[in-house]
Design an enzyme around this catalytic site. Sequence first.
Site, PDB file in Angstrom:
ATOM      1  N   ILE A 185      40.684   1.230  34.286  1.00 26.17           N
ATOM      2  CA  ILE A 185      40.604   2.596  33.753  1.00 26.17           C
ATOM      3  C   ILE A 185      41.565   2.772  32.569  1.00 26.17           C
ATOM      4  CG2 ILE A 185      40.919   5.049  34.290  1.00 26.17           C
ATOM      5  CD1 ILE A 185      39.943   4.377  37.174  1.00 26.17           C
ATOM      6  N   GLY A 242      44.926  -1.303  33.887  1.00 24.93           N
ATOM      7  CA  GLY A 242      43.826  -1.971  34.578  1.00 24.93           C
ATOM      8  C   GLY A 242      42.519  -1.519  33.956  1.00 24.93           C
ATOM      9  N   HIS A 295      40.543  17.461  41.313  1.00 26.64           N
ATOM     10  CA  HIS A 295      40.159  16.068  41.586  1.00 26.64           C
ATOM     11  C   HIS A 295      38.677  15.797  41.244  1.00 26.64           C
ATOM     12  CE1 HIS A 295      41.471  12.409  44.187  1.00 26.64           C
ATOM     13  NE2 HIS A 295      40.607  12.045  43.254  1.00 26.64           N
ATOM     14  N   ALA A 327      37.729  13.679  38.383  1.00 27.09           N
ATOM     15  CA  ALA A 327      37.595  12.711  37.285  1.00 27.09           C
ATOM     16  C   ALA A 327      36.348  11.819  37.352  1.00 27.09           C
ATOM     17  CB  ALA A 327      38.848  11.861  37.163  1.00 27.09           C
ATOM     18  N   ARG A 336      46.728   9.285  41.217  1.00 20.44           N
ATOM     19  CA  ARG A 336      47.021   9.893  42.522  1.00 20.44           C
ATOM     20  C   ARG A 336      48.229  10.820  42.343  1.00 20.44           C
ATOM     21  NH1 ARG A 336      42.678   8.869  43.771  1.00 20.44           N
ATOM     22  NH2 ARG A 336      41.887   7.632  45.514  1.00 20.44           N
ATOM     23  N   GLU A 370      46.855  17.440  48.373  1.00 18.58           N
ATOM     24  CA  GLU A 370      45.537  18.060  48.146  1.00 18.58           C
ATOM     25  C   GLU A 370      44.966  18.599  49.445  1.00 18.58           C
ATOM     26  OE1 GLU A 370      42.992  15.315  46.061  1.00 18.58           O
ATOM     27  OE2 GLU A 370      44.519  14.942  44.553  1.00 18.58           O
TER      28      GLU A 370
HETATM   29  C1  GLV Z   1      38.999   8.905  43.335  1.00 22.92           C
HETATM   30  O1  GLV Z   1      40.022   9.494  43.344  1.00 22.92           O
HETATM   31  C2  GLV Z   1      38.881   7.494  43.478  1.00 22.92           C
HETATM   32  O2  GLV Z   1      39.854   6.804  43.807  1.00 22.92           O
HETATM   33  O3  GLV Z   1      37.767   6.984  43.261  1.00 22.92           O
END
Ligand code: GLV
Length: 306
Positions: free
Chosen positions: A143, A141, A272, A274, A225, A254
Amino acid sequence: MLSKLHAVAAVDLYRGEGPISQEELRARISDKEALVCVSTDAIDRIVLDAAPQLKVVANVAVGYDNIDVAHARSRGVVVTNTPDVLTESVADFTWGLILAITRRLAEGERLLRRGDWKGWAFDLLLGSELRGKQLGLIGHGRIGRAVAARAPAFGMRVAYTSQSVADAAAATDDGPARAMSLDRLLITSDVISVHVPLTPATRHLIDKRALARMKRSAFLINTARGSVIDEAALAWALQQHLIAGAALDVYEHEPAVSSELLQLENVLLVPHLASGTTETRSTMAELAIDNVIEVLAGRPPLTPVA
Ligand code: GLV
C-alpha cells in the site's frame, strides 16, 4: 459468491446487526472447520480453542491484528488475509484524505451546512499546496508503494521509512522514493502517511515525542490501524497546533473516537472506509472464500499470512 461455498460445505451465515458477540461466535464455531471473519471479530485464544475442528480462519482484511496467529499456528489452523486486492483502493482513499485535509474540504462543508457561508472570500479557509513538498511514508509495503506511485501526479517527492531502514546510516536511494530513518522522515516531511501493520513494535509508534518532531505545518494521515498512533497524544498535538492537521480512517478503540478529536476542526475523521468500494469489498470476500475452499480441499491457501 456464497454459492461457491455452499457447493463445498454447509454454511452457517451470521446475519445479525453489528459484530457477532464473542459468546455467540464461540458457540457457532464449536463444530466448524472454517471461519470467514472480518477485522471487528477478535479471534483470540479462547475463540480458537472453542473450535477443535477448525482448519482455517479467513480474514476479509489485509490486516490481521484481530487474530492470535501464533496460537492458531500452534493449533495447526491456517490463517489467511486479503492482500493485493485492496491495495489500489486504499491508496486512492489515502490521497483522498491527503487532499481533503490539506485543502480543508470537511471544514468547508461543515461551514456551508451550518449556514455560515457568507459568499466567496479571497482568504476563506486557505489550504496548503502539495506541489514541491515531501510525502513521508511510514511503511513501504504494497500500500505504501501504491501511495508513492501517485505522488508525481501531485508534484510531491517521496520519502519512506520501513523496518528495514533502522537508521539514517542505512538510508539508500530506492527509485523516486528515498529511504530514511523515522526520525529524519518526521522532521523533514510535509505530509506523513502511515502504512504499517499493527504489531507490538508499531503500537504507538507515533507518540508524543514523534509528533513533537514533526513540522508545525505538517499533516498526518492514517489508513492503517488506529493504535499505531497514540490517539491522546495526537489530540494534544492538534490542540497545541504542533502539527497542522490530521486525517484519520482508523482509531484505537473503534467505533469510539476520542471526544477531544471530535471537538477539533483541524482533524478529518472518517469511519474506516479505505478499502470500501463495491468492487474491492467483493473481491476481498471472494478471495477469503477461495482460501477456505482451498484449505478444505486439502490444498495450500492462496494468501496465507506470513
Ligand atoms: C482493513 O482495515 C483491512 O485490513 O483490510
